[in-house]
Write a protein that holds these residues in place. Structure first.
Motif, PDB file in Angstrom:
ATOM      1  N   GLU A   4      31.551  31.733  45.330  1.00  0.00           N
ATOM      2  CA  GLU A   4      31.250  33.125  44.977  1.00  0.00           C
ATOM      3  C   GLU A   4      31.597  34.067  46.124  1.00  0.00           C
ATOM      4  O   GLU A   4      32.176  35.134  45.916  1.00  0.00           O
ATOM      5  N   LYS A   5      31.264  33.664  47.361  1.00  0.00           N
ATOM      6  CA  LYS A   5      31.595  34.495  48.518  1.00  0.00           C
ATOM      7  C   LYS A   5      33.100  34.647  48.667  1.00  0.00           C
ATOM      8  O   LYS A   5      33.604  35.731  48.967  1.00  0.00           O
ATOM      9  N   ARG A   6      33.825  33.541  48.467  1.00  0.00           N
ATOM     10  CA  ARG A   6      35.285  33.595  48.545  1.00  0.00           C
ATOM     11  C   ARG A   6      35.838  34.545  47.492  1.00  0.00           C
ATOM     12  O   ARG A   6      36.737  35.348  47.769  1.00  0.00           O
ATOM     13  N   ALA A   7      35.283  34.462  46.295  1.00  0.00           N
ATOM     14  CA  ALA A   7      35.747  35.334  45.218  1.00  0.00           C
ATOM     15  C   ALA A   7      35.445  36.797  45.541  1.00  0.00           C
ATOM     16  O   ALA A   7      36.285  37.675  45.298  1.00  0.00           O
ATOM     17  N   GLU A   8      34.273  37.071  46.113  1.00  0.00           N
ATOM     18  CA  GLU A   8      33.925  38.451  46.499  1.00  0.00           C
ATOM     19  C   GLU A   8      34.871  38.967  47.584  1.00  0.00           C
ATOM     20  O   GLU A   8      35.341  40.100  47.521  1.00  0.00           O
TER      21      GLU A   8
ATOM     22  N   GLU B 262      38.189  39.709  46.104  1.00  0.00           N
ATOM     23  CA  GLU B 262      38.137  40.958  45.330  1.00  0.00           C
ATOM     24  C   GLU B 262      38.166  42.168  46.263  1.00  0.00           C
ATOM     25  O   GLU B 262      38.866  43.147  45.995  1.00  0.00           O
ATOM     26  N   GLU B 263      37.417  42.079  47.383  1.00  0.00           N
ATOM     27  CA  GLU B 263      37.439  43.167  48.361  1.00  0.00           C
ATOM     28  C   GLU B 263      38.839  43.357  48.939  1.00  0.00           C
ATOM     29  O   GLU B 263      39.315  44.480  49.074  1.00  0.00           O
ATOM     30  N   ARG B 264      39.490  42.240  49.280  1.00  0.00           N
ATOM     31  CA  ARG B 264      40.853  42.323  49.810  1.00  0.00           C
ATOM     32  C   ARG B 264      41.802  42.920  48.783  1.00  0.00           C
ATOM     33  O   ARG B 264      42.682  43.707  49.129  1.00  0.00           O
ATOM     34  N   LYS B 265      41.609  42.544  47.549  1.00  0.00           N
ATOM     35  CA  LYS B 265      42.460  43.072  46.481  1.00  0.00           C
ATOM     36  C   LYS B 265      42.284  44.590  46.357  1.00  0.00           C
ATOM     37  O   LYS B 265      43.261  45.334  46.228  1.00  0.00           O
ATOM     38  N   LEU B 266      41.031  45.046  46.409  1.00  0.00           N
ATOM     39  CA  LEU B 266      40.767  46.483  46.359  1.00  0.00           C
ATOM     40  C   LEU B 266      41.344  47.206  47.572  1.00  0.00           C
ATOM     41  O   LEU B 266      41.895  48.305  47.449  1.00  0.00           O
ATOM     42  N   GLU B 267      41.217  46.582  48.758  1.00  0.00           N
ATOM     43  CA  GLU B 267      41.775  47.190  49.971  1.00  0.00           C
ATOM     44  C   GLU B 267      43.295  47.303  49.864  1.00  0.00           C
ATOM     45  O   GLU B 267      43.873  48.328  50.240  1.00  0.00           O
ATOM     46  N   ARG B 268      43.940  46.249  49.361  1.00  0.00           N
ATOM     47  CA  ARG B 268      45.405  46.295  49.196  1.00  0.00           C
ATOM     48  C   ARG B 268      45.799  47.375  48.208  1.00  0.00           C
ATOM     49  O   ARG B 268      46.766  48.109  48.430  1.00  0.00           O
TER      50      ARG B 268
END
Length: 109
Positions: free
Chosen positions: A44-48, A51-57
């Motif tokens: 779950e932490k990896r997925a979060e 997701e954060e990295r995806k939003l930052e990109r």
């Protein structure tokens, strides 16, 4: 006398190795509930984080696009200013030339 292993010997050794690996896997105790819960939390932490990295990109890409559009607009404005400066410079040169011609005409009369 030394004899190189033929295909059958190699196939037999590979089958025994696979069987030993399978037996080792079967002999291992099943994972505990705590270990499974820890794995789930880590996933779950990896997925979060992903997701954060995806939003930052996505945010960086949006900002880069905005910067590109701003640079293009600035280039258009600069080109327009350069065009207007050239027109005003040409007009000033023409006015100076006309003044010289008029002065020469006044002297000739």
């Amino acid at each position: 006398m030394f004899k190189l292993p033929d295909y059958n010997d190699r196939a037999k050794a590979a089958a025994e190795a696979r069987l030993a690996k399978l037996n080792k896997f079967k002999a291992a105790p099943p994972p505990s509930e705590d270990a499974m819960a820890a794995r789930a939390r880590a996933a779950e932490k990896r997925a979060e984080r992903e997701e954060e990295r995806k939003l930052e990109r996505a945010e960086k890409a949006r900002q880069a696009e905005e910067n590109r559009i701003a640079r293009e607009a600035a280039a258009v404005v600069a080109a327009e200013h350069a065009r207007l400066d050239a027109i005003s410079r040409d007009a000033a040169l023409k006015a100076a030339r006309d003044a010289r011609y008029a002065a020469r005409k006044q002297r000739v009369r």
